[in-house]
Write an enzyme that holds these catalytic residues in place. Sequence first.
Site, short mmCIF file in Angstrom:
data_model
loop_
_atom_site.label_atom_id
_atom_site.label_comp_id
_atom_site.label_asym_id
_atom_site.label_seq_id
_atom_site.Cartn_x
_atom_site.Cartn_y
_atom_site.Cartn_z
N GLY A 55 -38.24 -32.43 -41.92
CA GLY A 55 -39.59 -32.37 -40.95
C GLY A 55 -38.68 -31.41 -39.91
O GLY A 55 -38.66 -31.58 -38.43
N HIS A 56 -37.85 -30.34 -40.25
CA HIS A 56 -37.48 -29.34 -39.44
C HIS A 56 -36.95 -28.13 -39.95
O HIS A 56 -37.03 -28.00 -41.41
CB HIS A 56 -36.06 -30.00 -38.68
CG HIS A 56 -35.10 -30.61 -39.60
ND1 HIS A 56 -34.88 -31.59 -39.93
CD2 HIS A 56 -34.11 -29.66 -40.42
CE1 HIS A 56 -33.95 -31.91 -40.92
NE2 HIS A 56 -33.54 -30.60 -41.09
#
Length: 139
Positions: A55-56
């Site tokens: 998630g990055h």
Amino acid sequence: MNNKFSVNDCCVVELPIVHNESGNISVLENHQNIPFDIKRIYYLYDVPMGAERGGHGHYGLQQYVVAASGSFTFVLDDGKNKKEVFLNHPNKALHIKPGIWREMKDFSSGSVCLVLASMEYTESDYMRDYQEFLNFRNG
Ligand code: T46
């Protein structure tokens, strides 16, 4: 049009296997078969069933990711296209280029995700907000 990497630039590389009757060895070695200087090695393990990580994105970091044990799935995203990569064998390394958003899911029980990274840990290299990532991609 910009010159950033796309998900299609992130490929699975097959590593040679040195085999004998006692088992196998696969090797990743600076200046031999990895296209960056390895500055950091880390590994994810004891990931609970159903957990999702990532998630990055990273501005500059590139990585080789190996399923040292078990299996998991990476979802790569370049802001326009997504690509899922399932890793389930220690002789396969996923090369993640800079500027790619990633999510990880479907970790099998006992899996170990080994990461060889081109930079030391630097929080300022992270894009943890998806809108920041899209601004970077479209900038
Ligand atoms: C990726 C996948 C495969 C450190 O202190 N040093 C480190 O070298 C790393 C990688 C993390 N941390 C700390 C920073 C956070 O507080 O550990 C915590 C979780 O880190 P992160 O959000 O990076 O964890 P993941 O599992 O979501 O992602 C990591 C990589 O950062 C990422 O680029 O592709 O592993």
